[in-house]
Motif scaffolding. Structure first.
Motif, PDB file in Angstrom:
ATOM      1  N   THR B  41      13.869  10.528  -3.873  1.00 53.82           N
ATOM      2  CA  THR B  41      14.291  10.061  -5.201  1.00 53.82           C
ATOM      3  C   THR B  41      13.759  10.994  -6.293  1.00 53.82           C
ATOM      4  O   THR B  41      12.970  10.582  -7.145  1.00 53.82           O
ATOM      5  CB  THR B  41      13.794   8.616  -5.471  1.00 53.82           C
ATOM      6  OG1 THR B  41      12.351   8.618  -5.408  1.00 53.82           O
ATOM      7  CG2 THR B  41      14.319   7.641  -4.454  1.00 53.82           C
ATOM      8  N   PRO B  42      14.197  12.240  -6.278  1.00 64.67           N
ATOM      9  CA  PRO B  42      13.637  13.205  -7.238  1.00 64.67           C
ATOM     10  C   PRO B  42      13.918  12.835  -8.696  1.00 64.67           C
ATOM     11  O   PRO B  42      13.096  13.141  -9.568  1.00 64.67           O
ATOM     12  CB  PRO B  42      14.312  14.521  -6.848  1.00 64.67           C
ATOM     13  CG  PRO B  42      15.539  14.136  -6.079  1.00 64.67           C
ATOM     14  CD  PRO B  42      15.192  12.854  -5.386  1.00 64.67           C
ATOM     15  N   GLU B  43      15.060  12.194  -8.954  1.00 62.24           N
ATOM     16  CA  GLU B  43      15.334  11.790 -10.349  1.00 62.24           C
ATOM     17  C   GLU B  43      14.259  10.844 -10.850  1.00 62.24           C
ATOM     18  O   GLU B  43      13.801  10.943 -11.986  1.00 62.24           O
ATOM     19  CB  GLU B  43      16.676  11.042 -10.484  1.00 62.24           C
ATOM     20  CG  GLU B  43      17.905  11.818 -10.135  1.00 62.24           C
ATOM     21  CD  GLU B  43      18.292  11.598  -8.687  1.00 62.24           C
ATOM     22  OE1 GLU B  43      17.392  11.207  -7.888  1.00 62.24           O
ATOM     23  OE2 GLU B  43      19.465  11.800  -8.333  1.00 62.24           O
ATOM     24  N   ARG B  44      13.905   9.905  -9.995  1.00 64.02           N
ATOM     25  CA  ARG B  44      12.907   8.933 -10.444  1.00 64.02           C
ATOM     26  C   ARG B  44      11.557   9.592 -10.702  1.00 64.02           C
ATOM     27  O   ARG B  44      10.841   9.232 -11.626  1.00 64.02           O
ATOM     28  CB  ARG B  44      12.728   7.837  -9.388  1.00 64.02           C
ATOM     29  CG  ARG B  44      13.974   6.980  -9.228  1.00 64.02           C
ATOM     30  CD  ARG B  44      13.625   5.713  -8.485  1.00 64.02           C
ATOM     31  NE  ARG B  44      14.832   5.069  -7.974  1.00 64.02           N
ATOM     32  CZ  ARG B  44      14.845   4.086  -7.110  1.00 64.02           C
ATOM     33  NH1 ARG B  44      13.684   3.617  -6.635  1.00 64.02           N
ATOM     34  NH2 ARG B  44      15.968   3.562  -6.698  1.00 64.02           N
ATOM     35  N   MET B  46      11.189  12.645 -11.663  1.00 66.83           N
ATOM     36  CA  MET B  46      11.381  13.355 -12.921  1.00 66.83           C
ATOM     37  C   MET B  46      11.249  12.400 -14.106  1.00 66.83           C
ATOM     38  O   MET B  46      10.494  12.654 -15.053  1.00 66.83           O
ATOM     39  CB  MET B  46      12.763  14.004 -12.926  1.00 66.83           C
ATOM     40  CG  MET B  46      13.143  14.636 -14.248  1.00 66.83           C
ATOM     41  SD  MET B  46      14.818  15.374 -14.209  1.00 66.83           S
ATOM     42  CE  MET B  46      15.828  13.906 -13.954  1.00 66.83           C
TER      43      MET B  46
END
Lengths: 152, 152, 152, 152, 152, 152, 152, 152
Positions: B41-44, B46
């Motif tokens: 979950t790289p967006e989270r 970020m």
């Protein structure tokens, strides 16, 4: 239009990935080289990886030393296959990068190759094998190379 | 309002970070625990890290095993101090995570502590030392703890 | 009045910590450099670390190779945050110092960074992140540096 | 007709590769499991790998511990992409297999994943990424999985 | 009056040093056991080591895991011979302590023995060899033990 | 009459042990240097070690690289204290010798010091500490050296 | 009259070498098992190895953990081929023994096999290959075994 | 007619095996040198190893770096004794090849010697020990060499 996107985190890593680019070229594979850092420019890595498939890229190659997060960061933002090349640029000479690239957690794979130039070259050959599943020209070029190895 | 944001990549890592949370609590440090994966979950990650300072967080603690990109990913998106705890969750038992967390490239530091529970606890104590530079209450609580160690 | 105390165990380690000092300077952080050995001059380490907070120091950075006890020794005598830089000065080239610095026992944390120059530089950046929690000037200098990284 | 050929060197390794097979199945990828040893039955490995492409296989996955020659042996006889899973079956617990699989010499690449179950699962996901370049159904199944990860 | 001072950093390490104490006793060597931590109670280590010679101690044995600074800290405060026993108490199982104890910098030696129980026992035998240079009774007891080994 | 017997397995190791000899000389400790190989001339090692005590030697120092059996072989034939110096002469650069010297089995201790020159010097200082228990002149010379370190 | 002499350093290692003895027996190779320690009973190792050829032994197998000097010690006293089996009996779990056995200095070879049971069994098979050069019966038994592997 | 077949995977490894050839020659052992790659020319390795016994070869020596599959590949196709020399040709400097050669699975043994030149020389001496079991001339030449070592 490039088929393979090669990414390094810093200009200083360029000589270490040169062998990769030469192999890609020798096999007639179009590629692009980008300098994007997982840690210093994470937005660019995100944008690059997210847009990669739409731009026609089919395989990404990330090369990095030390904590070597680049291949995994690319993989986190795309579902294209990502090949990781551990570089011997830290004082630990690549054993750190090997661990950081090979030991990806379940769900987000990276295809790890050997540390340094061996891996730089094999990243290109592995890309050729993958592309060769649908690109007859690349397959033939790689098979010719392999045939040449057998006769060397 | 939490001062410290503790982040793990998976619910399964929660028991390994429990000691960290207990130390924070014992020192009167407010914290929050989040499950965010650098790779899944790289967006989270970020969003979490980018918004951390504005939300009042002052120190982030990321715990991860294997390629252990989480602390470095947090660090890539914030200029708050980030503490990394290598976890022994992969088959290589933490030597991989130690390399992946300690060997950060120049410019984006992570404060690496010991593998596993030792590190989980020390991440909290290190956070206390950092917070204690401006928060007298935390400083006193940590010094009382240290004083207690000397008399144990 | 220096904010950061940088400590090495021997004059021969000075070139290895130079990058740290340059980063501190570039960020406008005042520092002092001391040569104190955990093993050869333990009294001096004790006196230095014990008096550090009163003298206004807020972060200590200890760099050492081999058994690399210096950062931990500093930490044993102070409750200020201590950053440890493993140096590749022994025949084992820093893997020993990485273990000796990262694997601190519970209660007395050290913030370990990468082996050698990478770590020397990141020790300074980590100090900036810590100082930046209360020193707006340092925070802005570090954020400008990070902004510069993103645009490089 | 199977798309992926999974190969282990011994029946005793079957539990270690089970997670790989489950992932393949969950993504609707047809596979076959074979027990072939690079050292004990090299002819069978040769025959299997040589005939793999003609039989319609597109990706091979080899899992092995210790000297772990299987993935490299498969790769030596085919130009299909080969994924190698290091298994922790020897007394050295997989660090040997990681070296033996990742450090392939230039010309004959193997895509190394993590030691043990993490790698077993990621071998399947990596196969899905590769197959997904030409098989829309697989791509969608894998992207649905990744989407699920993001929402978990 | 004890000849040998055995020091551990924590009560929890006591079972790991038990074999050392049993060997000392079996050889008729008087010893004392102290719990002093290089990092948590550095003053006590200092006082203990500084006063050791005057109190009649002739050999110090320090056992520790992880960063394992204890033997080196003892050595920094005394000119008595110090034997260091690396303990497998951290998640890295003693390879860290081996590095932290064996890799002492020039000038302040520590006599490192094996990790764990092997080393605990050998620390006692090494102490016997050292004491035996001037204490005929200890020499004879140790030689009887060695003679017994030859006949076992 | 020499007090310390320094043993190397090959003339080619002599430069690596030079620092040891210089330290012994600087402290007024009489020594002899012998070239005896645990593997190539085991009889000589046996004879040397067996006769060492009678010839007045009180401490033996063995330096070796790779499998590094020399210190342990000396120890197997004598009850004098034996100090082992791991040398970085093999392709594995001393980590092998460190293991081979430190990991002695119970009953036959060797006092392991650091790899290479650090250890060569510390072997001499450790010998001085041991001799200093009964030789006031050596003790004073070593304490003067340590005093000098404190004032450097 | 035994053809192969199997040597362990301690009765406690007997279970670890059992697989070796079973393989030897299954191939009709006569062997003897001796308990002799390179460090605790060096005379016996000397006598055993020196007399081995005259007693008709043709291959020696030495198994040991930790500093693992036994195979090298046997080799130092004989010109018969010596096979070394690293055992995972120390806290370092065999990586030490692997180094201590494989890294023999030039002139005195030892044939190192895998750590633990894998190596115990392969020591026997390697002995069979060596004996099979002149003993037709052993060669046939081993080839039958290998044939069986191919058909399993 | 050669007794020993020395095999390397690449012409570039020839300098690393030169010491092996010189030792063989010095002992009057006839040998042949072949360049055959386990990964690039597996058919040739198969043909070479399969035909080795019939051609009169009695011992094979394979030298390789990195994944170092060559000795094991030779062993998979023959029941002659195979000696493996790990070469330090990859960025991991031979620790990888040591693992890949020593950690062979049960049933297919390889006799591993030291990394690099030490091992190259010892491979030849080990071959001499094996050949010496039936070739009196080789035995005498090797014993003369060993006698020379004792008198050096």
């Amino acid at each position: 239009m490039p088929q393979v996107g090669v990414v390094i985190g810093s200009r200083t890593d360029e000589p270490l990935i040169k062998a990769c680019l030469e192999v890609l070229q020798s096999l007639g594979i179009e590629y692009e080289l980008s300098v994007l850092s997982a840690h210093r420019t994470p937005e660019r890595v995100m944008e690059y990886a997210r847009g990669a498939r739409e731009r026609g890229l089919q395989v990404l190659i990330g090369a990095a030393g030390g904590a070597a997060a680049l291949p995994g960061a690319l993989a986190s933002w795309t579902t294209l296959p990502v090949i990781g090349v551990p570089l011997p640029t830290s004082e630990l000479k690549g054993v750190d990068a090997l661990h950081a690239i090979a030991q990806m957690p379940p769900g987000i794979p990276v295809a790890c190759v050997a540390v340094g130039e061996w891996g730089a070259r094999n990243a290109a050959y592995l890309a050729a094998e993958i592309l060769g599943l649908k690109d007859e020209k690349v397959r033939q070029a790689y098979e010719a190379y392999r045939q040449g190895l057998r006769q060397a």
